[in-house]
Design an enzyme around this catalytic site. Structure first.
Site, mmCIF file in Angstrom:
data_model
loop_
_atom_site.group_PDB
_atom_site.id
_atom_site.type_symbol
_atom_site.label_atom_id
_atom_site.label_comp_id
_atom_site.label_asym_id
_atom_site.label_seq_id
_atom_site.Cartn_x
_atom_site.Cartn_y
_atom_site.Cartn_z
ATOM 1 C CG ASN A 10 -2.402 3.610 0.116
ATOM 2 O OD1 ASN A 10 -1.834 3.052 1.012
ATOM 3 N ND2 ASN A 10 -3.481 3.847 -0.008
ATOM 4 C CE LYS A 12 -6.032 1.128 0.205
ATOM 5 N NZ LYS A 12 -7.510 1.054 -0.344
ATOM 6 C CG HIS A 100 -6.763 6.553 1.386
ATOM 7 N ND1 HIS A 100 -7.840 6.031 1.826
ATOM 8 C CD2 HIS A 100 -6.375 6.350 0.291
ATOM 9 C CE1 HIS A 100 -8.056 5.080 0.615
ATOM 10 N NE2 HIS A 100 -7.113 5.489 -0.385
ATOM 11 C CD GLU A 102 -8.900 3.008 2.731
ATOM 12 O OE1 GLU A 102 -7.591 2.840 3.085
ATOM 13 O OE2 GLU A 102 -9.118 2.199 1.812
ATOM 14 C CD GLU A 172 -7.451 6.502 -4.381
ATOM 15 O OE1 GLU A 172 -6.786 5.598 -4.608
ATOM 16 O OE2 GLU A 172 -7.694 6.471 -2.914
ATOM 17 N N GLY A 178 -11.204 -0.883 -3.402
ATOM 18 C CA GLY A 178 -11.477 -2.349 -2.876
ATOM 19 C C GLY A 178 -12.665 -3.083 -3.144
ATOM 20 C CB SER A 218 -11.266 -1.767 -8.337
ATOM 21 O OG SER A 218 -11.825 -1.730 -7.115
HETATM 22 P P1 13P Z 1 -7.847 -0.777 -4.506
HETATM 23 O O1 13P Z 1 -6.861 -0.522 -5.537
HETATM 24 O O2 13P Z 1 -7.649 -1.945 -3.440
HETATM 25 O O3 13P Z 1 -9.460 -0.579 -4.895
HETATM 26 O O4 13P Z 1 -7.444 0.354 -3.421
HETATM 27 C C1 13P Z 1 -7.471 2.018 -3.852
HETATM 28 C C2 13P Z 1 -6.802 2.826 -2.974
HETATM 29 O O5 13P Z 1 -7.709 3.300 -1.997
HETATM 30 C C3 13P Z 1 -5.371 3.449 -3.310
HETATM 31 O O6 13P Z 1 -5.412 4.407 -2.364
#
Ligand code: 13P
Length: 261
Positions: A10, A12, A100, A102, A172, A178, A218
């Site tokens: 992803n 982002k 997601h 976010e 997640e 992150g 992560s």
């Molecule tokens: P990270 O791998 O940067 O922690 O992000 C995970 C994520 O949100 C994947 O959709």
């Protein structure tokens, strides 16, 4: 029950069109060295503006699939700024990430909206990657299982057994996204098993055995082998480590190694 693992990147809100093309080409070259039959399903999810360019670089049907990070549930109409599932299907997108954290957090997406998106994705023959996961506060309060199971029940509402069986879920935990702080593997596996039991309860044991449930938060080359060694973790949704071809390829390799043990 053997479920083919999925490693999805992803990206982002990262990468311009030329950068997306470069990353896709680099990933393609690195994966060429790997034994094809053992490759997991690899999915790349660029920003909308780069989907067409990445699609052009990928040779569809050769192991790397195209994903999108979001979609709208109506096919067309007066919905300024949205992108629909058939529009993404037009560009050879096969997987769409929905719900997601976010999007839930910054764009106020609700469980009901995510359910509508899941239905739209499946009705066009694409595969949703349905995200769920608790906040740190919810974990500390001890309500992780209840909260995550609720997200799953809402997202899958009204879907057929067959639709659920082909769907993908990504667990997640928000506190692991992150932050560099991965959820430890046995605990991620425990929650994922709980999600699978919830799927069996709302659908059938067969759908629960077939649905693929990924871990995200992560994920790094150094964590993937242990994660993929767990009974219920079927792959990973990777953020930061998917932005470099080398680390993403290492994650794919770690998945293959874990599965040959
Ligand atoms: P990270 O791998 O940067 O922690 O992000 C995970 C994520 O949100 C994947 O959709």
């Amino acid at each position: 029950m053997t479920r083919r693992p999925i490693i999805a990147g992803n990206w982002k809100l990262n990468k311009t069109v030329p950068e997306s093309i470069e990353l896709t080409e680099d990933i393609k070259v690195k994966l060429m060295d790997y034994q094809k039959e053992k490759l997991p399903v690899v999915v790349l999810c660029p920003v909308f503006t780069a989907v067409q360019a990445v699609s052009n670089v990928l040779e569809h049907g050769k192991g790397i699939y195209l994903g999108a990070q979001n979609c709208y549930w109506e096919d067309n109409g007066a919905y300024t700024g949205e992108v629909s599932v058939p529009m993404l299907a037009d560009l050879c997108v096969s997987y769409i990430v929905i719900g997601h954290s976010e999007r839930r957090q910054y764009f106020s997406e609700t469980d009901e909206m995510i359910n509508k998106k899941a239905k739209a994705v499946l009705s066009h023959g694409l595969i949703p990657i349905i995200c769920c996961g608790e906040t740190l506060e919810q974990r500390e309060e001890g309500i992780t299982d209840e909260f995550v199971a609720g997200q799953i029940r809402a997202a899958l509402k009204g879907l057929s057994e067959e639709e659920i069986a082909k769907s993908v879920i990504a667990y997640e935990p928000i506190w692991a996204i992150g932050t560099g702080k991965t959820c430890d593997s046995p605990e991620a596996n425990r929650v994922i098993k709980m999600i699978r039991d919830t799927v069996a309860e709302v659908s059938s044991q067969d759908a629960a055995d077939k649905i693929r449930i990924l871990y995200g938060g992560s994920v790094k080359p150094s964590t993937i082998e242990e994660q993929m060694g767990m009974s219920d973790i079927d792959g990973a949704l990777v953020g930061g480590a998917s932005l470099e071809a080398e680390s993403f390829a290492q994650i794919v390799k770690g998945t293959m190694l874990a599965r040959t043990k």
